[in-house]
Design an enzyme around this catalytic site. Structure first.
Site, PDB file in Angstrom:
ATOM      1  N   HIS A 103      30.735  31.210  36.927  1.00 52.15           N
ATOM      2  CA  HIS A 103      30.912  32.658  36.815  1.00 52.15           C
ATOM      3  C   HIS A 103      31.181  33.116  35.384  1.00 52.15           C
ATOM      4  O   HIS A 103      31.971  34.026  35.142  1.00 52.15           O
ATOM      5  CB  HIS A 103      32.007  33.145  37.760  1.00 52.15           C
ATOM      6  CG  HIS A 103      31.697  32.903  39.214  1.00 52.15           C
ATOM      7  ND1 HIS A 103      30.417  32.872  39.714  1.00 52.15           N
ATOM      8  CD2 HIS A 103      32.519  32.662  40.288  1.00 52.15           C
ATOM      9  CE1 HIS A 103      30.459  32.637  41.019  1.00 52.15           C
ATOM     10  NE2 HIS A 103      31.708  32.494  41.388  1.00 52.15           N
ATOM     11  N   HIS A 174      30.861  39.552  43.860  1.00 56.59           N
ATOM     12  CA  HIS A 174      31.535  38.471  44.584  1.00 56.59           C
ATOM     13  C   HIS A 174      32.358  38.995  45.766  1.00 56.59           C
ATOM     14  O   HIS A 174      33.331  38.354  46.180  1.00 56.59           O
ATOM     15  CB  HIS A 174      32.423  37.699  43.614  1.00 56.59           C
ATOM     16  CG  HIS A 174      32.618  36.271  43.971  1.00 56.59           C
ATOM     17  ND1 HIS A 174      33.178  35.870  45.166  1.00 56.59           N
ATOM     18  CD2 HIS A 174      32.317  35.140  43.300  1.00 56.59           C
ATOM     19  CE1 HIS A 174      33.224  34.554  45.191  1.00 56.59           C
ATOM     20  NE2 HIS A 174      32.701  34.082  44.084  1.00 56.59           N
ATOM     21  N   GLU A 311      26.355  36.344  47.805  1.00 54.39           N
ATOM     22  CA  GLU A 311      26.160  36.712  46.401  1.00 54.39           C
ATOM     23  C   GLU A 311      24.682  36.583  46.044  1.00 54.39           C
ATOM     24  O   GLU A 311      24.168  35.480  45.877  1.00 54.39           O
ATOM     25  CB  GLU A 311      26.985  35.784  45.511  1.00 54.39           C
ATOM     26  CG  GLU A 311      28.471  35.768  45.839  1.00 54.39           C
ATOM     27  CD  GLU A 311      29.144  34.469  45.380  1.00 54.39           C
ATOM     28  OE1 GLU A 311      29.188  34.226  44.168  1.00 54.39           O
ATOM     29  OE2 GLU A 311      29.621  33.705  46.229  1.00 54.39           O
TER      30      GLU A 311
HETATM   31  C1  GLA Z   1      31.536  31.016  44.164  1.00 55.83           C
HETATM   32  C2  GLA Z   1      31.401  29.552  44.158  1.00 55.83           C
HETATM   33  C3  GLA Z   1      32.511  28.941  44.927  1.00 55.83           C
HETATM   34  C4  GLA Z   1      33.857  29.395  44.413  1.00 55.83           C
HETATM   35  C5  GLA Z   1      33.926  30.883  44.380  1.00 55.83           C
HETATM   36  C6  GLA Z   1      35.182  31.376  43.722  1.00 55.83           C
HETATM   37  O1  GLA Z   1      31.172  31.579  45.336  1.00 55.83           O
HETATM   38  O2  GLA Z   1      30.165  29.128  44.656  1.00 55.83           O
HETATM   39  O3  GLA Z   1      32.412  27.558  44.832  1.00 55.83           O
HETATM   40  O4  GLA Z   1      34.054  28.893  43.126  1.00 55.83           O
HETATM   41  O5  GLA Z   1      32.823  31.399  43.695  1.00 55.83           O
HETATM   42  O6  GLA Z   1      36.342  30.895  44.292  1.00 55.83           O
END
Ligand code: GLA
Length: 346
Positions: A103, A174, A311
């Site tokens: 991210h 997210h 997402e």
């Molecule tokens: C995304 C990732 C997960 C986790 C979340 C945040 O969805 O794929 O593995 O890291 O973000 O907690």
């Protein structure tokens, strides 16, 4: 409508904006991270239900590292070894997830106060200037995210990005949904249908794709005909063991561009149905496996798998993976991407 959403510990002020279609759907957003704070939709009895996880104050969004409702930028998901090469030059990002980047890094778009470019009854447009070298990415980037509540109880997210140098542009949101209401506990009884028979398996616990686009047929990854999220989430299946439950990219199309169905989720108890649409090539279905017990909006108790994410995105590590459609944005070009979540009740 605008009001204060509290002062952050570092002195920055956050605001809360409310938009509505005047037909039963209301959405609250904060300029911190251009984050969705509430999504209120009617359930089968017409009762207003808040279907996303969140907090009552802005600082709590920074204190809890779950990215609730936030825009992720410049790049959603993982980049192998936190490195990529553009035009012969290698760029190093923060290593914040095993050996990789997740991210974008510790100071991603989710922790910025965005400028509010415009705010109307049913729409708000957030804008952000991301300077050259921001979190390690090249080029000065201008990013915008427009949220609109459409008449048919659709929440539309429209992302645009422009840069003065070749760079990576792969924003997502997210948001964690719980169609039983954000304070209703586990999402394992939700039914989910994903509009594809393909996903990108990961190599191991670090969750970097192998590069293969594999069929879900005959496996616990198959949501193409609908499946209860909890049905096989703890199955003895390598892919689920690696990631501690569903946390995978599902392949919707080979290339970005065309608007298409992404997913359909429903909760029996409230009758709320959510349909997702996107022009992105993939969608990360994440079952909230890493949420730890804590308190959210209005004192609600949140815990592991109390919310799920869809997402929309380029495939994880696509900037390094030949064969995956690339999130490379050329200098001077505009990347535009649209994702919609439509709500109804039955
Ligand atoms: C995304 C990732 C997960 C986790 C979340 C945040 O969805 O794929 O593995 O890291 O973000 O907690």
């Amino acid at each position: 409508m605008k009001r204060s959403f509290g002062k952050l510990n570092d002195g920055r002020e956050a605001s809360l904006y409310t938009i509505t279609n005047g037909k039963g759907m209301t959405v609250c957003l904060t300029d911190l991270g251009a984050t969705l704070v509430k999504v209120l939709v009617p359930d089968k009895d017409g009762k207003e239900t808040d279907v996303i996880l969140g907090y009552d104050t802005a600082q709590e969004y920074l204190d809890n590292g779950f990215y609730f409702g936030a825009v992720i930028g410049r790049n959603g998901n993982r980049i192998d070894k936190a490195r990529f090469t553009i035009d012969g030059k290698t760029y190093q990002l923060a290593v914040n997830d095993n050996e990789n980047n997740l991210h974008s890094g510790p100071d991603g778009f989710d922790s910025r106060i965005w400028e509010v470019k415009s705010c109307a009854e049913n729409a708000v447009v957030f804008a952000l200037e991301s300077p050259d070298g921001d979190e390690g990415f090249p080029g000065n980037m201008h990013a915008e995210v427009a949220y609109t509540v459409l008449d048919d109880n659709t929440l539309e997210l429209c992302y645009t990005a422009e840069s003065d140098a070749d760079t990576v542009a792969n924003m997502t949101n997210h948001v964690y949904f719980n169609l039983g209401g954000h304070d209703s506990g586990s999402i394992l009884d939700h039914e989910l249908k994903l509009a594809t028979e393909y996903y990108t398996p990961v190599i191991d616990e670090q969750a970097i794709p192998t590069g293969e686009v594999a069929s879900v047929k005959g496996t616990v990854m198959d949501f193409s005909a609908g499946r209860r999220i909890g049905q096989d989430i703890d199955a003895d299946f390598d892919q689920l063991r690696y990631t501690g439950g569903y946390d995978h990219n599902f392949a919707l199309s080979a290339k970005a561009g065309e608007m298409k169905p992404m997913a359909l989720a429903r909760c029996k108890k409230t009758g709320i149905v959510m349909e997702g649409f996107t022009d992105c090539p993939g969608v990360q279905f994440y079952a909230g496996n890493f949420i730890t017990p804590h308190t959210g909006k209005g004192g609600a108790k949140y815990d592991k798998r109390f919310g799920f994410c869809l997402e929309s995105q380029y495939y994880p590590n696509a900037i390094n993976q030949e064969g995956f459609d690339s999130p490379l944005l050329k200098a001077g070009q505009t990347r535009r991407s649209v994702t919609r979540y439509r709500f109804s009740a039955e």
